[in-house]
Design a protein around this motif. Structure first.
Motif, PDB file in Angstrom:
ATOM      1  N   ALA A  99       9.563  -3.808   9.126  1.00  0.00           N
ATOM      2  CA  ALA A  99      10.257  -4.175   7.898  1.00  0.00           C
ATOM      3  C   ALA A  99      11.416  -5.107   8.234  1.00  0.00           C
ATOM      4  O   ALA A  99      12.023  -5.018   9.306  1.00  0.00           O
ATOM      5  CB  ALA A  99      10.769  -2.925   7.186  1.00  0.00           C
ATOM      6  N   SER A 100      11.675  -6.036   7.340  1.00  0.00           N
ATOM      7  CA  SER A 100      12.765  -6.979   7.575  1.00  0.00           C
ATOM      8  C   SER A 100      14.108  -6.265   7.494  1.00  0.00           C
ATOM      9  O   SER A 100      14.238  -5.215   6.864  1.00  0.00           O
ATOM     10  CB  SER A 100      12.709  -8.112   6.549  1.00  0.00           C
ATOM     11  OG  SER A 100      12.843  -7.588   5.239  1.00  0.00           O
ATOM     12  N   HIS A 175      -2.831  -4.398   0.190  1.00  0.00           N
ATOM     13  CA  HIS A 175      -3.466  -3.097   0.350  1.00  0.00           C
ATOM     14  C   HIS A 175      -4.280  -3.085   1.634  1.00  0.00           C
ATOM     15  O   HIS A 175      -4.641  -4.146   2.162  1.00  0.00           O
ATOM     16  CB  HIS A 175      -4.379  -2.779  -0.848  1.00  0.00           C
ATOM     17  CG  HIS A 175      -3.684  -2.819  -2.168  1.00  0.00           C
ATOM     18  ND1 HIS A 175      -3.524  -3.983  -2.893  1.00  0.00           N
ATOM     19  CD2 HIS A 175      -3.086  -1.826  -2.892  1.00  0.00           C
ATOM     20  CE1 HIS A 175      -2.873  -3.723  -4.012  1.00  0.00           C
ATOM     21  NE2 HIS A 175      -2.590  -2.416  -4.045  1.00  0.00           N
ATOM     22  N   VAL A 176      -4.560  -1.901   2.114  1.00  0.00           N
ATOM     23  CA  VAL A 176      -5.399  -1.770   3.307  1.00  0.00           C
ATOM     24  C   VAL A 176      -6.770  -2.392   3.020  1.00  0.00           C
ATOM     25  O   VAL A 176      -7.387  -2.130   1.993  1.00  0.00           O
ATOM     26  CB  VAL A 176      -5.555  -0.293   3.705  1.00  0.00           C
ATOM     27  CG1 VAL A 176      -6.549  -0.156   4.865  1.00  0.00           C
ATOM     28  CG2 VAL A 176      -4.205   0.293   4.088  1.00  0.00           C
ATOM     29  N   GLY A 177      -7.223  -3.236   3.938  1.00  0.00           N
ATOM     30  CA  GLY A 177      -8.499  -3.935   3.762  1.00  0.00           C
ATOM     31  C   GLY A 177      -8.350  -5.344   3.241  1.00  0.00           C
ATOM     32  O   GLY A 177      -9.321  -6.124   3.287  1.00  0.00           O
ATOM     33  N   GLY A 205      -2.907  -0.979   7.769  1.00  0.00           N
ATOM     34  CA  GLY A 205      -2.184   0.219   7.338  1.00  0.00           C
ATOM     35  C   GLY A 205      -0.699  -0.034   7.158  1.00  0.00           C
ATOM     36  O   GLY A 205      -0.173  -1.079   7.539  1.00  0.00           O
ATOM     37  N   PHE A 206      -0.021   0.963   6.554  1.00  0.00           N
ATOM     38  CA  PHE A 206       1.427   0.900   6.310  1.00  0.00           C
ATOM     39  C   PHE A 206       2.067   2.186   6.852  1.00  0.00           C
ATOM     40  O   PHE A 206       1.598   3.290   6.556  1.00  0.00           O
ATOM     41  CB  PHE A 206       1.716   0.778   4.811  1.00  0.00           C
ATOM     42  CG  PHE A 206       1.160  -0.479   4.176  1.00  0.00           C
ATOM     43  CD1 PHE A 206       1.919  -1.618   4.103  1.00  0.00           C
ATOM     44  CD2 PHE A 206      -0.133  -0.488   3.661  1.00  0.00           C
ATOM     45  CE1 PHE A 206       1.412  -2.771   3.508  1.00  0.00           C
ATOM     46  CE2 PHE A 206      -0.650  -1.630   3.065  1.00  0.00           C
ATOM     47  CZ  PHE A 206       0.124  -2.775   2.993  1.00  0.00           C
ATOM     48  N   ASP A 207       3.125   2.029   7.642  1.00  0.00           N
ATOM     49  CA  ASP A 207       3.861   3.184   8.144  1.00  0.00           C
ATOM     50  C   ASP A 207       4.974   3.563   7.164  1.00  0.00           C
ATOM     51  O   ASP A 207       5.342   2.779   6.275  1.00  0.00           O
ATOM     52  CB  ASP A 207       4.466   2.873   9.520  1.00  0.00           C
ATOM     53  CG  ASP A 207       3.388   2.671  10.577  1.00  0.00           C
ATOM     54  OD1 ASP A 207       2.241   3.086  10.332  1.00  0.00           O
ATOM     55  OD2 ASP A 207       3.706   2.079  11.635  1.00  0.00           O
ATOM     56  N   ASP A 208       5.508   4.770   7.356  1.00  0.00           N
ATOM     57  CA  ASP A 208       6.558   5.254   6.447  1.00  0.00           C
ATOM     58  C   ASP A 208       7.818   4.401   6.511  1.00  0.00           C
ATOM     59  O   ASP A 208       8.552   4.292   5.525  1.00  0.00           O
ATOM     60  CB  ASP A 208       6.901   6.716   6.770  1.00  0.00           C
ATOM     61  CG  ASP A 208       5.738   7.653   6.471  1.00  0.00           C
ATOM     62  OD1 ASP A 208       4.876   7.275   5.650  1.00  0.00           O
ATOM     63  OD2 ASP A 208       5.690   8.749   7.068  1.00  0.00           O
ATOM     64  N   ASP A 209       8.071   3.783   7.675  1.00  0.00           N
ATOM     65  CA  ASP A 209       9.289   2.971   7.804  1.00  0.00           C
ATOM     66  C   ASP A 209       9.099   1.538   7.305  1.00  0.00           C
ATOM     67  O   ASP A 209       9.983   0.695   7.451  1.00  0.00           O
ATOM     68  CB  ASP A 209       9.777   2.962   9.253  1.00  0.00           C
ATOM     69  CG  ASP A 209       8.760   2.345  10.205  1.00  0.00           C
ATOM     70  OD1 ASP A 209       7.654   1.958   9.746  1.00  0.00           O
ATOM     71  OD2 ASP A 209       9.066   2.241  11.410  1.00  0.00           O
ATOM     72  N   GLY A 210       7.958   1.266   6.719  1.00  0.00           N
ATOM     73  CA  GLY A 210       7.704  -0.068   6.177  1.00  0.00           C
ATOM     74  C   GLY A 210       6.937  -0.991   7.108  1.00  0.00           C
ATOM     75  O   GLY A 210       6.608  -2.121   6.714  1.00  0.00           O
ATOM     76  N   THR A 211       6.645  -0.531   8.314  1.00  0.00           N
ATOM     77  CA  THR A 211       5.887  -1.363   9.254  1.00  0.00           C
ATOM     78  C   THR A 211       4.456  -1.565   8.748  1.00  0.00           C
ATOM     79  O   THR A 211       3.818  -0.627   8.251  1.00  0.00           O
ATOM     80  CB  THR A 211       5.857  -0.718  10.642  1.00  0.00           C
ATOM     81  OG1 THR A 211       7.206  -0.588  11.124  1.00  0.00           O
ATOM     82  CG2 THR A 211       5.042  -1.544  11.621  1.00  0.00           C
TER      83      THR A 211
END
Length: 223
Positions: A99-100, A175-177, A205-211
């Motif tokens: 995340a920025s 979104h994923v995909g 995918g997306f991590d909880d920290d925004g990555t």
């Protein structure tokens, strides 16, 4: 019983007349048989002599063969367009785009590496006054992509459904995909001594920290 005098002139005349009559009857019978046979030949198709095929449709029996072709320009087939030869630069390289850091800085993504915050950026992830988003500067981008397409299809997507130059893509819209086709700037690549590249970015995918987890494959664009 009376006897017949064969020496009598009258008797001789009668015998001759009878003989002539018999011969006439035989000749007539033969003519009837001949006529019947001739009629049978005419009426029976199998006995008919084969007739030569007609060779012309005109009154004078001239040949009906097709006229010779007229000399003139002929339409040549369209040449087959060669398929560009894209050289694979790298394949399915996994990257983590963090995340920025709000307005204090952006996250740079380098397609040539590929690398994150390497000092060279083809596009960036920023978040300041507006939403978290990707900003595409000089690169060309199309969202009309799938993870299964190749470089030629990516180039077609950039021609048919490009995003505007310097476009911004909100991260929440991904979104994923999802997949992006990204083409580096040719002049910039030449200035850096690098080949121009076409990259396919797939969101994994997306991590909880925004990555954001992505996978990238790139090809060198032929000259």
């Amino acid at each position: 019983m009376p006897t017949i005098d064969l020496k009598s002139p009258t008797t001789r005349v009668a015998i001759v007349a009878v003989a002539v009559a018999i011969v006439a009857v035989l000749v007539a019978a033969g003519a009837v048989v001949a006529a019947f046979m001739a009629l049978s030949r005419v009426e029976t198709p199998s006995n008919a002599a084969p007739q030569p095929a007609a060779t012309g449709g005109g009154v004078d029996g001239a040949s009906s063969a097709a006229p010779p072709p007229v000399d003139g320009p002929t339409e040549e087939p369209s040449p087959v367009q060669p398929v560009p030869d894209f050289e694979l630069s790298y394949e399915k390289v996994s990257l983590k785009i963090p995340a920025s850091r709000w307005c204090s800085g952006s996250v740079d993504i380098d397609i040539d590496g590929p690398a994150i915050d390497s000092g060279s950026a083809d596009f960036t992830r920023v978040r300041c006054a507006g939403p978290d988003e990707f900003e595409f500067g000089e690169v060309s981008v199309s969202q009309d992509a799938t993870p299964k397409i190749g470089p030629a299809e990516c180039m077609e997507k950039l021609d048919l459904a490009p995003m505007r130059e310097g476009a911004q893509l909100p991260i929440p819209s991904l979104h994923v995909g999802d997949a992006l086709c990204i083409l580096t700037n040719r002049e910039t690549a030449i200035g850096l001594g690098l080949p121009q590249r076409i990259a396919l970015l797939e969101v994994k995918g997306f991590d909880d920290d925004g990555t954001i987890a992505v996978v990238m494959t790139a090809w060198n664009v032929p000259d």
